[in-house]
Design an enzyme around this catalytic site. Sequence first.
Site, mmCIF file in Angstrom:
data_model
loop_
_atom_site.group_PDB
_atom_site.id
_atom_site.type_symbol
_atom_site.label_atom_id
_atom_site.label_comp_id
_atom_site.label_asym_id
_atom_site.label_seq_id
_atom_site.Cartn_x
_atom_site.Cartn_y
_atom_site.Cartn_z
ATOM 1 N N HIS A 97 43.082 27.324 3.689
ATOM 2 C CA HIS A 97 43.599 26.823 2.403
ATOM 3 C C HIS A 97 45.036 26.299 2.506
ATOM 4 O O HIS A 97 45.493 25.557 1.643
ATOM 5 C CB HIS A 97 43.553 27.967 1.384
ATOM 6 C CG HIS A 97 43.448 27.518 -0.041
ATOM 7 N ND1 HIS A 97 43.976 26.326 -0.494
ATOM 8 C CD2 HIS A 97 42.871 28.100 -1.119
ATOM 9 C CE1 HIS A 97 43.727 26.209 -1.792
ATOM 10 N NE2 HIS A 97 43.059 27.260 -2.188
ATOM 11 N N LYS A 102 30.019 17.085 -24.402
ATOM 12 C CA LYS A 102 30.753 15.868 -24.753
ATOM 13 C C LYS A 102 30.284 15.326 -26.108
ATOM 14 O O LYS A 102 31.067 14.857 -26.923
ATOM 15 C CB LYS A 102 30.535 14.791 -23.691
ATOM 16 C CG LYS A 102 31.280 15.057 -22.388
ATOM 17 C CD LYS A 102 32.730 14.673 -22.478
ATOM 18 C CE LYS A 102 33.227 14.020 -21.230
ATOM 19 N NZ LYS A 102 34.686 13.962 -21.187
ATOM 20 N N LYS A 128 29.232 16.974 -28.511
ATOM 21 C CA LYS A 128 29.806 17.824 -29.562
ATOM 22 C C LYS A 128 31.337 17.719 -29.593
ATOM 23 O O LYS A 128 32.013 18.515 -30.247
ATOM 24 C CB LYS A 128 29.417 19.291 -29.331
ATOM 25 C CG LYS A 128 27.926 19.553 -29.345
ATOM 26 C CD LYS A 128 27.383 19.545 -30.758
ATOM 27 C CE LYS A 128 25.889 19.786 -30.777
ATOM 28 N NZ LYS A 128 25.308 19.541 -32.082
ATOM 29 N N THR A 166 49.446 22.375 -6.932
ATOM 30 C CA THR A 166 48.859 23.006 -8.119
ATOM 31 C C THR A 166 49.913 23.701 -8.971
ATOM 32 O O THR A 166 50.995 24.036 -8.502
ATOM 33 C CB THR A 166 47.814 24.078 -7.718
ATOM 34 O OG1 THR A 166 48.472 25.075 -6.922
ATOM 35 C CG2 THR A 166 46.671 23.479 -6.948
#
Length: 612
Positions: A327, A410, A412, A452
Site C-alpha cells: 500500500h 440515482k 431516487k 487521501t
Amino acid sequence: MENQLAKSTEERTFQYQDSLPSLPVPSLEESLKKYLESVKPFANKEEYKRTKETVQKFQDDIGRKLHQKLLERAKGKRNWLEEWWLNCAYLDVRLPSQLNVNFAGPAAHIEHYWPPKEGTQLERGSISLWHNFNYWQLLRKEKVPVDKSGNSPLDMNQFRMLFSTCRIPGITRDSITSYFRTESEGHSPTHIAVLCRGRVFVFDVIHEGCLITPPEIYRQLTYIHKKCHSEPDGPGIAALTSEERTQWAKAREYLISLDPENLTILEKIQSSLLVYTIEDSSPHVTPEDYSQATTMTLIGDPAVRWGDKSYNLISFSNGVFGCSCDHAPFDAMAMVNISHYVDEKVFENEGRWKGSEKVRDISLPEELVFTVDDKILNDINQAKARYLKQASDLQVVAYAFTPFGKKLTKKKMLHPDTFIQLGLQLAYYRLYGRPGSCYETATTRYFYHGRTETMRTCTVEALGWCQSMQDPSTGLLERQQKMLQAFAKHNKMMKDFSAGKGFDRHLLGLLLIAKEEGLPVPELFTDPLFSKSGGGGNFVLSTSLIGYLRTLGVVVPMVHNGYGFFYQIRDDRFVVACSAWKSCPETDAEKLVLLVFQAFNDMMQLMNTAHL
C-alpha cells in the site's frame, strides 16, 4: 505536418504533473471547528464541554504556533504532507505489512468468460499477463488516459509505482525503490518474476523489440509449472517478506552477507515488472459470493507472495485471479485502473487469444537460487508459522446485494456512495446500540502528489437518523427527513474534503511539527474523545469505495475490535467485502454485512413509502 499536430495535441499520462496546484493548508479555525463537530456523536454533554475547552486552549496557544510553522513548511513544498504521510502511515510502521497494510482483491473475470475451471490456470494466466504487459507499455508511452474530475486533471504520480516498484525493509524505517521509467526517461526493466512452490524464476517479456505473445508466455509458465511440480519445493524466501519489518530487515542483511549473489537475486525480484504467483489452491467463488477468493488473495501461501512488491498478480489452480499490493507506493485506485483495463480486455476478447499461435525461439526462464543456511531456513519456517497463525484469525466475507444498485438510488436522487455509508452506520448502530467511528477515504488527487484525506462519516445528522430508525415513536416522514439531512451533510463533506478542506491530515501535520520541535504532545491529542472518535487511526469502521466497476478489494480492520469495509457500486448491485478478527468476541463480519443489506432495503422502503 498534420501528423505532428495530432501528436502534439494528444494528452500524455503525466503531462499535467507540473501544473497541478500545491496541497493547501486549511485554516486552523476551520479544522478545529470540523474536528469538534466530528467528536459530538461520541460525547455526553460533560465530555463535549471539556473537549471544547481543550480545543479552544489549543487554538489560542500552541496550536497557533504549530500552525504557523506548518505554513512555513508548506511554502517550500508542493505537498507538505507527502513525505510525512509516507513515513508515518507506511514506512515507519513495524507491523508485518503483508497482512496488516497490503490490500488485495479478486479479479472479476469469473463473472463473464472465466468462471472457475480446473486446468485453465496457465492458459488464462498467459492472456492476463499479456494484457498487463500491454498496460505497462501504454504507461511507458504515456498513453494511459489522465484521470479527471469534470475537466480538472488529477495527479497521476501513483501510476508510476505500479510496475517495477518494491519496498525495501529497514531496521527502523523502510524505503521504496522504483525502477520504472517512461520511454522518454530511458530504460525500464523488462522482466517478470514468477513464484511457484517456494521457487523463483525470471523471464523477459520483450523479445526482438516487441512483447512476447500469450502462446510464448504460456510456454514459459508451463516450463516453470512442470519443473516445480516434478521437483522438490524451494526454500520459500518470499515468506520472509511477511515478517515483522525490523525482523525482515535483519534477515535480509544476513541473507546478503551469506553470498553477494543473494543481493543480485533480490534486486532482480525488486526491479521486476510484477511478481506472478502460481498458487496450488482453488478458491470457491460465484458472482454473489466472493468471500473465499477475496480471503485467499489477501492471505494465501506466503512462500509465493513477495509482500513488498507493489504488484503481485495471483493465479489459482482453478483459473481464478486476484492481486495483492504493497500500500505504501499507491492507493487502490491505481490498481483498480489496471484491473479494470485487463478485465475489459478479457471480456472484449471473450477470454481468448485471437492472434498467432507461433512460438518464437525464446530463452527459457532462469531460476534464481538463493544461497541459504540453517539459520535462514529456520527464519523462513518461523515467518510462515507466524503469518499463518495471524491469517487464520481473519474473517472475510464478500457478498453481492442484488435487489437494486446505483440505477435505483440515482433515480431516487440519492448519492449511491452516501447510501452505502449511511446503511453501514445504521447497521452498526443496530448491532451495537452506539455510533461507530468511521473513516471513509476522500481523494486529494486534485493536488500535486495528493493521496487521501480522512472523512469521518459518523456525523451528528447520521446518528440522529439512526436513532430515529430505532425509535418506534418516530413517524416515517420524520425518519425520511432525518435521512435526507444526513445525506446532504455527507455529500457536502465529501466535496469539501476532496477540495483540501479536511482536518485529520491537518491535525496530523500539527502533531508531527510538535514532535519535530521536541515539544510535548498537545493535550488535544491525549484527550479521550480524540481516539474515541477515531483519531490516531482508531476508527472501528475503516471504509472505502473501490469504484463503479467490477473490481473488488479488501484490507484488514484498523483496530482489533473493528471492521474493514470495502465496496463497489454497480448499476444493478452493491458488492461488499468486510473483514474482522475472529479473536475479537465483539465482531462478526457476516452479521454486519447482512445488517447492512437489511438497512439498504429499509432505506429504499423509506423513500418509497414516506411520501404516500
